[in-house]
Structure formats: C-alpha cells, structure tokens
Write a protein that holds these residues in place. Sequence first.
Motif, PDB file in Angstrom:
ATOM      1  N   CYS A   7       0.834  -1.201   0.000  1.00 42.25           N
ATOM      2  CA  CYS A   7       0.000   0.000   0.000  1.00 42.25           C
ATOM      3  C   CYS A   7       0.872   1.256   0.000  1.00 42.25           C
ATOM      4  O   CYS A   7       0.603   2.211  -0.731  1.00 42.25           O
ATOM      5  CB  CYS A   7      -0.919  -0.029   1.212  1.00 42.25           C
ATOM      6  SG  CYS A   7      -2.174   1.225   1.217  1.00 42.25           S
ATOM      7  N   VAL A   8       1.929   1.272   0.800  1.00 42.46           N
ATOM      8  CA  VAL A   8       2.846   2.410   0.846  1.00 42.46           C
ATOM      9  C   VAL A   8       3.538   2.578  -0.499  1.00 42.46           C
ATOM     10  O   VAL A   8       3.648   3.683  -1.028  1.00 42.46           O
ATOM     11  CB  VAL A   8       3.891   2.230   1.985  1.00 42.46           C
ATOM     12  CG1 VAL A   8       5.011   3.235   1.867  1.00 42.46           C
ATOM     13  CG2 VAL A   8       3.214   2.316   3.334  1.00 42.46           C
ATOM     14  N   LEU A  12       2.830   6.032  -2.542  1.00 43.84           N
ATOM     15  CA  LEU A  12       3.929   6.993  -2.575  1.00 43.84           C
ATOM     16  C   LEU A  12       4.715   6.943  -3.878  1.00 43.84           C
ATOM     17  O   LEU A  12       5.558   7.803  -4.115  1.00 43.84           O
ATOM     18  CB  LEU A  12       4.881   6.751  -1.394  1.00 43.84           C
ATOM     19  CG  LEU A  12       4.332   7.022  -0.008  1.00 43.84           C
ATOM     20  CD1 LEU A  12       5.400   6.748   1.039  1.00 43.84           C
ATOM     21  CD2 LEU A  12       3.835   8.443   0.109  1.00 43.84           C
ATOM     22  N   GLY A  13       4.471   5.940  -4.704  1.00 43.52           N
ATOM     23  CA  GLY A  13       5.205   5.826  -5.961  1.00 43.52           C
ATOM     24  C   GLY A  13       6.678   5.551  -5.736  1.00 43.52           C
ATOM     25  O   GLY A  13       7.536   6.194  -6.323  1.00 43.52           O
ATOM     26  N   CYS A  14       6.976   4.587  -4.873  1.00 41.35           N
ATOM     27  CA  CYS A  14       8.362   4.264  -4.550  1.00 41.35           C
ATOM     28  C   CYS A  14       8.559   2.757  -4.645  1.00 41.35           C
ATOM     29  O   CYS A  14       7.621   2.013  -4.867  1.00 41.35           O
ATOM     30  CB  CYS A  14       8.699   4.766  -3.153  1.00 41.35           C
ATOM     31  SG  CYS A  14       7.616   4.112  -1.870  1.00 41.35           S
ATOM     32  N   LEU A  62       8.912   8.622   2.343  1.00 40.85           N
ATOM     33  CA  LEU A  62       8.047   8.683   3.518  1.00 40.85           C
ATOM     34  C   LEU A  62       8.537   9.733   4.515  1.00 40.85           C
ATOM     35  O   LEU A  62       7.736  10.484   5.082  1.00 40.85           O
ATOM     36  CB  LEU A  62       7.971   7.305   4.181  1.00 40.85           C
ATOM     37  CG  LEU A  62       7.020   7.161   5.355  1.00 40.85           C
ATOM     38  CD1 LEU A  62       5.586   7.427   4.918  1.00 40.85           C
ATOM     39  CD2 LEU A  62       7.137   5.774   5.954  1.00 40.85           C
ATOM     40  N   LEU A  63       9.845   9.811   4.710  1.00 43.39           N
ATOM     41  CA  LEU A  63      10.402  10.817   5.625  1.00 43.39           C
ATOM     42  C   LEU A  63      10.148  12.231   5.114  1.00 43.39           C
ATOM     43  O   LEU A  63       9.843  13.132   5.899  1.00 43.39           O
ATOM     44  CB  LEU A  63      11.895  10.580   5.834  1.00 43.39           C
ATOM     45  CG  LEU A  63      12.263   9.342   6.653  1.00 43.39           C
ATOM     46  CD1 LEU A  63      13.773   9.169   6.703  1.00 43.39           C
ATOM     47  CD2 LEU A  63      11.677   9.409   8.044  1.00 43.39           C
ATOM     48  N   ALA A  64      10.257  12.437   3.811  1.00 44.04           N
ATOM     49  CA  ALA A  64       9.969  13.756   3.235  1.00 44.04           C
ATOM     50  C   ALA A  64       8.502  14.116   3.416  1.00 44.04           C
ATOM     51  O   ALA A  64       8.165  15.262   3.718  1.00 44.04           O
ATOM     52  CB  ALA A  64      10.352  13.777   1.756  1.00 44.04           C
TER      53      ALA A  64
END
Length: 105
Positions: A7-8, A12-14, A62-64
């Motif tokens: 899902c992440v 997030l497109g990563c 995710l951190l950004a």
Amino acid sequence: MVHIPMCVTVNLGCCGTFSSSDWEDISENKTLPASCCEVIILNEAEECTAVHANKEGCLPTLLALLDSKTLILAGVVLCVAGIQLLTIIFACCLYGQFRSRYQGV
C-alpha cells in the motif's frame, strides 16, 4: 488482505527501502513486486523489472512526506491533548460537586 508495504509503495510511488535495487538480493529472477511499477507497457515487458520500476526508495519518500506534514501532526496532537486535559478538569469539577452534595445527606 492488503499488505502495508504494498500500500505504501503504490500510494507513494516508490520501490524498496532506499531504491529498487533493494529487491535484487531477495528476488531470484530479478523481477520486482508489481506495486513497484506504476505502468508496465506490455510490448516492452510482462513483469516488473528494475528498468520499469520507480527509482526512489520508500524510506526517503516517507520521511519527506512526514517532514512536510510535521506542523499539522503537531497541531492535531496538541488539540487532542488539550481536549483530554479539559475533560479531566471537567470530571474533577463534577466529582467535587457530587461529593459536596452527598456529604450533607
């Protein structure tokens, strides 16, 4: 059941923790999870590979995202804490009034 990492990755497109190369040690045939590729052009490939995958890793992305939303998160946390504090004060006042009414009986 949807897995959280998938899902992440999709939202997030990563791909991978730091990059799509994180999957190279895990995958036997050099294919990546389908969630790493936003679009697979069928005439180019049938499976998601490092060529078609999102290049950015999920941890920096995710951190950004969290860094950009820090003030909103802090505001929500402070509002919830304030509401809880007011609730405790109200409960103590209510308890005091009930106690003073029933002591005279």
